[in-house]
Design a protein around this motif. Sequence first.
Motif, PDB file in Angstrom:
ATOM      1  N   ARG A 119       0.805  -1.217   0.000  1.00  0.00           N
ATOM      2  CA  ARG A 119       0.000   0.000   0.000  1.00  0.00           C
ATOM      3  C   ARG A 119       0.841   1.272   0.000  1.00  0.00           C
ATOM      4  O   ARG A 119       0.436   2.294  -0.508  1.00  0.00           O
ATOM      5  N   ASP A 120       2.028   1.202   0.583  1.00  0.00           N
ATOM      6  CA  ASP A 120       2.856   2.402   0.708  1.00  0.00           C
ATOM      7  C   ASP A 120       4.185   2.223  -0.042  1.00  0.00           C
ATOM      8  O   ASP A 120       5.097   1.574   0.456  1.00  0.00           O
ATOM      9  N   PRO A 121       4.309   2.832  -1.225  1.00  0.00           N
ATOM     10  CA  PRO A 121       5.548   2.685  -1.996  1.00  0.00           C
ATOM     11  C   PRO A 121       6.650   3.678  -1.612  1.00  0.00           C
ATOM     12  O   PRO A 121       7.607   3.861  -2.359  1.00  0.00           O
ATOM     13  N   THR A 122       6.547   4.287  -0.429  1.00  0.00           N
ATOM     14  CA  THR A 122       7.517   5.304  -0.028  1.00  0.00           C
ATOM     15  C   THR A 122       8.946   4.777  -0.071  1.00  0.00           C
ATOM     16  O   THR A 122       9.839   5.434  -0.615  1.00  0.00           O
TER      17      THR A 122
ATOM     18  N   ALA B  75       5.312   3.985 -10.081  1.00  0.00           N
ATOM     19  CA  ALA B  75       4.823   3.917  -8.703  1.00  0.00           C
ATOM     20  C   ALA B  75       4.070   5.189  -8.316  1.00  0.00           C
ATOM     21  O   ALA B  75       3.032   5.115  -7.652  1.00  0.00           O
ATOM     22  N   ILE B  76       4.564   6.329  -8.745  1.00  0.00           N
ATOM     23  CA  ILE B  76       3.879   7.589  -8.448  1.00  0.00           C
ATOM     24  C   ILE B  76       2.520   7.629  -9.145  1.00  0.00           C
ATOM     25  O   ILE B  76       1.512   7.991  -8.542  1.00  0.00           O
ATOM     26  N   THR B  77       2.493   7.238 -10.400  1.00  0.00           N
ATOM     27  CA  THR B  77       1.230   7.229 -11.140  1.00  0.00           C
ATOM     28  C   THR B  77       0.235   6.276 -10.492  1.00  0.00           C
ATOM     29  O   THR B  77      -0.944   6.602 -10.331  1.00  0.00           O
ATOM     30  N   SER B  78       0.705   5.101 -10.104  1.00  0.00           N
ATOM     31  CA  SER B  78      -0.160   4.127  -9.450  1.00  0.00           C
ATOM     32  C   SER B  78      -0.714   4.672  -8.150  1.00  0.00           C
ATOM     33  O   SER B  78      -1.905   4.564  -7.873  1.00  0.00           O
ATOM     34  N   ALA B  79       0.138   5.276  -7.341  1.00  0.00           N
ATOM     35  CA  ALA B  79      -0.303   5.834  -6.063  1.00  0.00           C
ATOM     36  C   ALA B  79      -1.263   7.002  -6.267  1.00  0.00           C
ATOM     37  O   ALA B  79      -2.250   7.134  -5.543  1.00  0.00           O
ATOM     38  N   CYS B  80      -0.992   7.831  -7.248  1.00  0.00           N
ATOM     39  CA  CYS B  80      -1.847   8.997  -7.494  1.00  0.00           C
ATOM     40  C   CYS B  80      -3.226   8.600  -8.020  1.00  0.00           C
ATOM     41  O   CYS B  80      -4.175   9.365  -7.885  1.00  0.00           O
TER      42      CYS B  80
ATOM     43  N   LEU C  18      10.898  15.174   0.986  1.00  0.00           N
ATOM     44  CA  LEU C  18       9.447  15.361   0.803  1.00  0.00           C
ATOM     45  C   LEU C  18       8.714  14.032   0.691  1.00  0.00           C
ATOM     46  O   LEU C  18       7.629  13.864   1.272  1.00  0.00           O
ATOM     47  N   VAL C  19       9.292  13.086  -0.039  1.00  0.00           N
ATOM     48  CA  VAL C  19       8.676  11.756  -0.150  1.00  0.00           C
ATOM     49  C   VAL C  19       8.630  11.102   1.226  1.00  0.00           C
ATOM     50  O   VAL C  19       7.606  10.546   1.631  1.00  0.00           O
TER      51      VAL C  19
ATOM     52  N   ASP D 224       3.295   9.061   1.943  1.00  0.00           N
ATOM     53  CA  ASP D 224       2.306   8.113   2.445  1.00  0.00           C
ATOM     54  C   ASP D 224       1.058   8.824   2.940  1.00  0.00           C
ATOM     55  O   ASP D 224      -0.059   8.442   2.624  1.00  0.00           O
ATOM     56  N   LYS D 225       1.242   9.883   3.684  1.00  0.00           N
ATOM     57  CA  LYS D 225       0.103  10.591   4.283  1.00  0.00           C
ATOM     58  C   LYS D 225      -0.770  11.291   3.240  1.00  0.00           C
ATOM     59  O   LYS D 225      -1.992  11.249   3.313  1.00  0.00           O
ATOM     60  N   HIS D 226      -0.141  11.932   2.260  1.00  0.00           N
ATOM     61  CA  HIS D 226      -0.905  12.781   1.351  1.00  0.00           C
ATOM     62  C   HIS D 226      -1.157  12.182  -0.035  1.00  0.00           C
ATOM     63  O   HIS D 226      -1.970  12.711  -0.788  1.00  0.00           O
ATOM     64  N   VAL D 227      -0.436  11.124  -0.391  1.00  0.00           N
ATOM     65  CA  VAL D 227      -0.652  10.535  -1.718  1.00  0.00           C
ATOM     66  C   VAL D 227      -1.116   9.097  -1.596  1.00  0.00           C
ATOM     67  O   VAL D 227      -2.257   8.789  -1.907  1.00  0.00           O
ATOM     68  N   SER D 228      -0.251   8.206  -1.140  1.00  0.00           N
ATOM     69  CA  SER D 228      -0.655   6.800  -1.113  1.00  0.00           C
ATOM     70  C   SER D 228      -1.702   6.531  -0.040  1.00  0.00           C
ATOM     71  O   SER D 228      -2.473   5.587  -0.167  1.00  0.00           O
TER      72      SER D 228
END
Length: 187
Positions: free
Chosen positions: A55-58, A101-106, A162-163, A168-172
Amino acid sequence: EGCAAGLVDVAGGVSIRERFTFGPKDHGQFMGLIGLFYALSQGVVAKPLIRAAGRDPTKLLLVCIMLLGGIRPFALFTRSISMLYLLYMPMVIALGVMNTAITSACSSMAGGDQLGGLFGVLEAVESLAGMIGPAIGGLLSRGHAQGPIGAVCALYEVAALLVFLYFDKHVSGCKVQGHSTSYGKGE
């Protein structure tokens, strides 16, 4: 990455031509190989890594950022053409995995009817960064030849921070009501 690539490409393109007497054919082959590895990273490598991240790709994003920022200076200064190719491959793969990963999370940030607008905004920001990066890189290289690579490394440090602090909090961790994301599970 669009801004960082633009920053360093100003100096990097000149540096590659000078270090290896790259001509148009050499540059075309180099860019073609980069394109191949980028496509493979998004089409083959990213899915199992994103699935493993859960769930969290951070952490996955932080590894990608460290590869991009850590390898780039060595690629800019190596005198070996073989080493240049070897250094660029993990950077390109990290970039493709990171973007996927960013696209998937967004995708969990908007409902189906809003995804097009969200991705349009993301693409516009990336395009703007791709225009600003070379301009800043050119200005920095006027002052000092290593100015662009220093700025790129600083940008990667800021991106990693920033990541680490917010992704995790604001995107994923963001979910639209009635919409869940699988991050590549069971597709």
